[in-house]
Design a protein around this motif. Structure first.
Motif, mmCIF file in Angstrom:
data_model
loop_
_atom_site.group_PDB
_atom_site.id
_atom_site.type_symbol
_atom_site.label_atom_id
_atom_site.label_comp_id
_atom_site.label_asym_id
_atom_site.label_seq_id
_atom_site.Cartn_x
_atom_site.Cartn_y
_atom_site.Cartn_z
ATOM 1 N N VAL A 146 0.813 -1.220 0.000
ATOM 2 C CA VAL A 146 0.000 0.000 0.000
ATOM 3 C C VAL A 146 0.847 1.272 0.000
ATOM 4 O O VAL A 146 0.304 2.379 -0.059
ATOM 5 N N LEU A 147 2.173 1.114 0.042
ATOM 6 C CA LEU A 147 3.066 2.267 -0.071
ATOM 7 C C LEU A 147 3.364 2.612 -1.533
ATOM 8 O O LEU A 147 4.001 3.634 -1.801
ATOM 9 N N PHE B 90 7.898 7.335 7.394
ATOM 10 C CA PHE B 90 7.402 5.981 7.146
ATOM 11 C C PHE B 90 6.045 5.773 7.813
ATOM 12 O O PHE B 90 5.109 5.239 7.192
ATOM 13 N N SER B 91 5.922 6.180 9.067
ATOM 14 C CA SER B 91 4.662 5.976 9.789
ATOM 15 C C SER B 91 3.518 6.768 9.168
ATOM 16 O O SER B 91 2.402 6.259 9.025
ATOM 17 N N MET B 92 3.789 8.016 8.787
ATOM 18 C CA MET B 92 2.743 8.816 8.163
ATOM 19 C C MET B 92 2.355 8.236 6.803
ATOM 20 O O MET B 92 1.180 8.268 6.408
ATOM 21 N N ASP B 93 3.328 7.697 6.096
ATOM 22 C CA ASP B 93 3.054 7.100 4.787
ATOM 23 C C ASP B 93 2.182 5.855 4.935
ATOM 24 O O ASP B 93 1.158 5.704 4.250
ATOM 25 N N SER C 220 -1.311 5.749 2.859
ATOM 26 C CA SER C 220 -1.770 4.520 2.216
ATOM 27 C C SER C 220 -3.286 4.541 2.049
ATOM 28 O O SER C 220 -3.819 4.026 1.053
ATOM 29 N N MET C 221 -3.989 5.142 2.996
ATOM 30 C CA MET C 221 -5.447 5.257 2.892
ATOM 31 C C MET C 221 -5.828 6.222 1.778
ATOM 32 O O MET C 221 -6.820 6.002 1.072
ATOM 33 N N TYR C 222 -5.070 7.292 1.637
ATOM 34 C CA TYR C 222 -5.260 8.201 0.510
ATOM 35 C C TYR C 222 -5.179 7.421 -0.799
ATOM 36 O O TYR C 222 -6.010 7.591 -1.703
ATOM 37 N N SER D 156 -0.433 10.134 13.698
ATOM 38 C CA SER D 156 -0.935 9.545 12.447
ATOM 39 C C SER D 156 -2.367 9.073 12.593
ATOM 40 O O SER D 156 -3.186 9.237 11.678
ATOM 41 N N LYS D 157 -2.719 8.507 13.744
ATOM 42 C CA LYS D 157 -4.079 8.019 13.931
ATOM 43 C C LYS D 157 -5.066 9.178 14.143
ATOM 44 O O LYS D 157 -6.243 9.068 13.783
#
Length: 249
Positions: free
Chosen positions: A58-59, A99-102, A107-109, A149-150
């Motif tokens: 998903v990246l 990495f965490s934000m991605d 990934s949801m974007y 991020s959440k």
């Protein structure tokens, strides 16, 4: 058979909450695309009725778009992929932040952009995003990037719900507390290594912060995801569903 006739995509379905949800949705009659970065984890689905599998990173935007084209129009998207970083801001590199934000947000974007056009053409759809109680709901120590991020996932979900409520596309997020999963096992090991506590002491620490007196089960999160995927939740959109054993009280 509450999901009979629906086609559903679940990311990070190789283990933990993703796997429990994919199995639960298939049992409810849906055709489920169980995806994961690790093809070995997907082998466990061999012979399971109503489940198709596909490796998916998903990246990678091109990979997500190609997968969406292969699958076609779906009814439900469950964005379950994510990563929990252990540490405060002084022990968080820019690469770890990115990495965490991605993985947790961008990934949801990617997946929503890929599958939303089909939902709009069909005139209905449900998108479920994995958030966390560690977000805008509750502060948690050593979870700075995870919580940030959440929190972004909750904001993203609400904004999308507002944009598409009149188009019959629903967006909701799930905000778990501490859930028994392979991911939790990794976090317990990290806490043990960083603090000098035994693995059992670190585990007991996670249990102690749950007012209900135990860890959550992946299947309990799956039941909520099934509800949000079903027509029973047709009047529910823009929510952050807290399922945390009282942690945020």
């Amino acid at each position: 058979m509450r999901l009979q006739g629906k086609t559903i995509v679940v990311t990070a379905a190789g283990q933990g909450i993703g796997r429990a949800t994919a199995l639960g949705m298939a049992k409810e009659g849906a055709t489920v695309w169980a995806t994961d970065l690790n093809p070995d984890l997907l082998k466990a689905y061999e012979g399971v009725a109503n489940i198709k599998t596909s490796t998916l990173n998903v990246l990678k935007t091109d990979e997500v778009n190609a997968f969406a084209k292969k699958v076609g129009t779906i009814d439900v998207l469950f964005n379950c992929a994510g990563f929990v970083h252990q540490g405060d801001i002084m022990h968080l590199s820019e690469d770890e932040w990115d990495f965490s934000m991605d993985l947790n947000v961008k990934s949801m974007y990617r997946t929503i952009r890929a599958f939303l056009p089909g939902m709009l053409e069909k005139g209905q759809g449900s998108v479920i995003n994995m958030a966390s109680a560690a977000s805008t709901i509750k502060g948690a120590p050593n979870r700075v990037i995870y919580s940030a991020s959440k929190a972004a996932v909750i904001g993203l979900t609400r904004a999308l719900a507002a944009d598409y409520v009149s188009r019959n596309i629903r967006f909701n997020s799930i905000c778990p507390g501490t859930i028994e999963s392979p991911s939790l096992g990794e976090r317990i090991q990290a806490v043990s290594s960083q603090t000098g506590k035994t693995v059992q002491e670190a585990r007991d620490q996670f249990i102690a912060r749950q007012p209900i007196g135990r860890l959550g089960k992946a299947e309990e999160i799956a039941y909520l995801a099934i509800y949000l995927a079903s027509d029973e939740s047709a009047f529910t959109t823009g929510t952050a569903q807290i399922i945390d054993g009282g942690w945020s009280l």
